[in-house]
Design a protein around this motif. Structure first.
Motif, PDB file in Angstrom:
ATOM      1  N   ASN A  97       0.723  -1.773   0.301  1.00  0.00           N
ATOM      2  CA  ASN A  97       0.149  -0.006   0.068  1.00  0.00           C
ATOM      3  C   ASN A  97       0.800   0.783   0.145  1.00  0.00           C
ATOM      4  O   ASN A  97       0.229   2.227  -0.012  1.00  0.00           O
ATOM      5  CB  ASN A  97      -0.714   0.110   0.951  1.00  0.00           C
ATOM      6  N   GLY A 135      -2.444   2.525  -1.586  1.00  0.00           N
ATOM      7  CA  GLY A 135      -3.769   2.535  -0.868  1.00  0.00           C
ATOM      8  C   GLY A 135      -4.243   2.746   0.425  1.00  0.00           C
ATOM      9  O   GLY A 135      -3.704   2.850   0.948  1.00  0.00           O
ATOM     10  N   GLU A 157      -5.330   0.225   3.024  1.00  0.00           N
ATOM     11  CA  GLU A 157      -4.535  -1.334   4.171  1.00  0.00           C
ATOM     12  C   GLU A 157      -3.460  -1.618   3.589  1.00  0.00           C
ATOM     13  O   GLU A 157      -2.952  -1.860   2.789  1.00  0.00           O
ATOM     14  CB  GLU A 157      -6.023  -1.853   4.172  1.00  0.00           C
ATOM     15  N   GLU A 161      -2.919  -3.366   0.385  1.00  0.00           N
ATOM     16  CA  GLU A 161      -3.905  -3.046  -0.209  1.00  0.00           C
ATOM     17  C   GLU A 161      -2.960  -2.048  -1.609  1.00  0.00           C
ATOM     18  O   GLU A 161      -2.739  -1.040  -1.092  1.00  0.00           O
ATOM     19  CB  GLU A 161      -5.079  -2.121   0.395  1.00  0.00           C
ATOM     20  N   LEU A 208      -4.509   0.084  -4.546  1.00  0.00           N
ATOM     21  CA  LEU A 208      -5.655   0.049  -5.098  1.00  0.00           C
ATOM     22  C   LEU A 208      -4.844   0.506  -7.069  1.00  0.00           C
ATOM     23  O   LEU A 208      -6.489   0.535  -7.950  1.00  0.00           O
ATOM     24  CB  LEU A 208      -6.147   1.507  -5.096  1.00  0.00           C
ATOM     25  N   LYS A 231     -10.987   2.739  -4.313  1.00  0.00           N
ATOM     26  CA  LYS A 231     -11.317   2.004  -3.744  1.00  0.00           C
ATOM     27  C   LYS A 231     -12.979   1.765  -3.903  1.00  0.00           C
ATOM     28  O   LYS A 231     -13.140   0.283  -3.671  1.00  0.00           O
ATOM     29  CB  LYS A 231     -11.379   3.256  -1.921  1.00  0.00           C
ATOM     30  N   THR A 257     -13.366  -1.133  -5.560  1.00  0.00           N
ATOM     31  CA  THR A 257     -13.475  -2.126  -5.464  1.00  0.00           C
ATOM     32  C   THR A 257     -14.550  -2.829  -5.382  1.00  0.00           C
ATOM     33  O   THR A 257     -14.844  -4.054  -4.590  1.00  0.00           O
ATOM     34  CB  THR A 257     -12.290  -2.433  -4.840  1.00  0.00           C
TER      35      THR A 257
END
Length: 241
Positions: free
Chosen positions: A30, A66, A68, A71, A73, A235, A238
């Protein structure tokens, strides 16, 4: 686990590197370290913050991918969706290593090392490192240039961070992200530049920042925060799939 060894044209002449981007290739992160020399490109796609090393307590700038852990993105089934990737992403699976030059020479020689445990490393598919009849491939030359940039950028980045700390310009950053599906996330553990304190610096300090190449990167960081909206949008996508 990693397994970095010094790149050798004899031992590694048949190696190829998979340059595609996916979580399986190690891109499921991330954030990644970034450097002031590339902020102009980074800030157009990713928010730039600072992380604090748990081991040394040192601060370093990062590009955020991201909200998290793990993560990214900017990854989909076709690869990395943003047109620019930070140098620390592009350099994989290579790093600069240091080799002793002899008992009478204190300074170590910088060498290219490769992570043999990386899923990018193989002998069938991907970019070759060495040419069939000797010499390095264009791909390896590009990687070497990227590693040299990273190596040179570390010192300037450390001086940049020190200047920010010396003038008390770094502060913790947190963000509550409310998504369209009703869920929420909290971004914690990052730091950013206090814009009011930056603008309140004396003229002589501003001049010093500019002369040392610190002023533009500082404002690039603040400008990059507009990319948070794009991260939130990615986000939300997703969650709607």
């Amino acid at each position: 686990m990693t397994d970095y060894v010094m790149l050798n044209p004899e031992e590694h002449k048949d190696l190829r590197i998979d340059v595609s981007h996916s979580a399986d290739m190690g891109d499921g992160v991330n954030f990644a370290m970034t450097f002031p020399f590339e902020f102009r490109n980074v800030q157009g796609h990713y928010p730039i913050f600072f992380q604090k090393s748990g081991d040394s307590g040192e601060f370093y700038p990062v590009a955020l991918f991201g909200f998290e852990p793990g993560e990214n993105l900017f990854l989909d089934e076709d690869g990395w969706t943003a047109p620019f990737q930070p140098a620390m992403i592009r350099r994989q699976p290579f790093l600069i290593g240091f080799q002793d030059q002899g008992p009478d020479i204190k300074e170590k020689k910088a060498v290219v090392t490769i992570d043999m445990a990386s899923p990018r490393v193989g002998t069938v598919d991907g970019e070759p490192l060495f040419l069939e009849h000797g010499g390095t491939s264009n791909y390896l030359q590009q990687v070497t240039q990227t590693l040299e940039l990273i190596h040179q950028a570390h010192e300037h980045s450390e001086k940049f961070v020190k200047a920010l700390l010396d003038h008390d310009l770094l502060e913790p950053f947190s963000l509550n992200v409310d998504l369209e599906d009703g869920s929420s996330h909290q971004l914690l553990g990052f730091y950013t530049i206090n814009e009011q304190k930056l603008q309140a610096l004396s003229g002589s300090t501003m001049q010093s920042f500019n002369e040392h190449g610190f002023l533009v990167p500082a404002y690039m960081i603040l400008a990059s925060h507009s990319c948070i909206r794009q991260l939130i949008s990615l986000k939300n996508k997703t969650r709607s799939v």
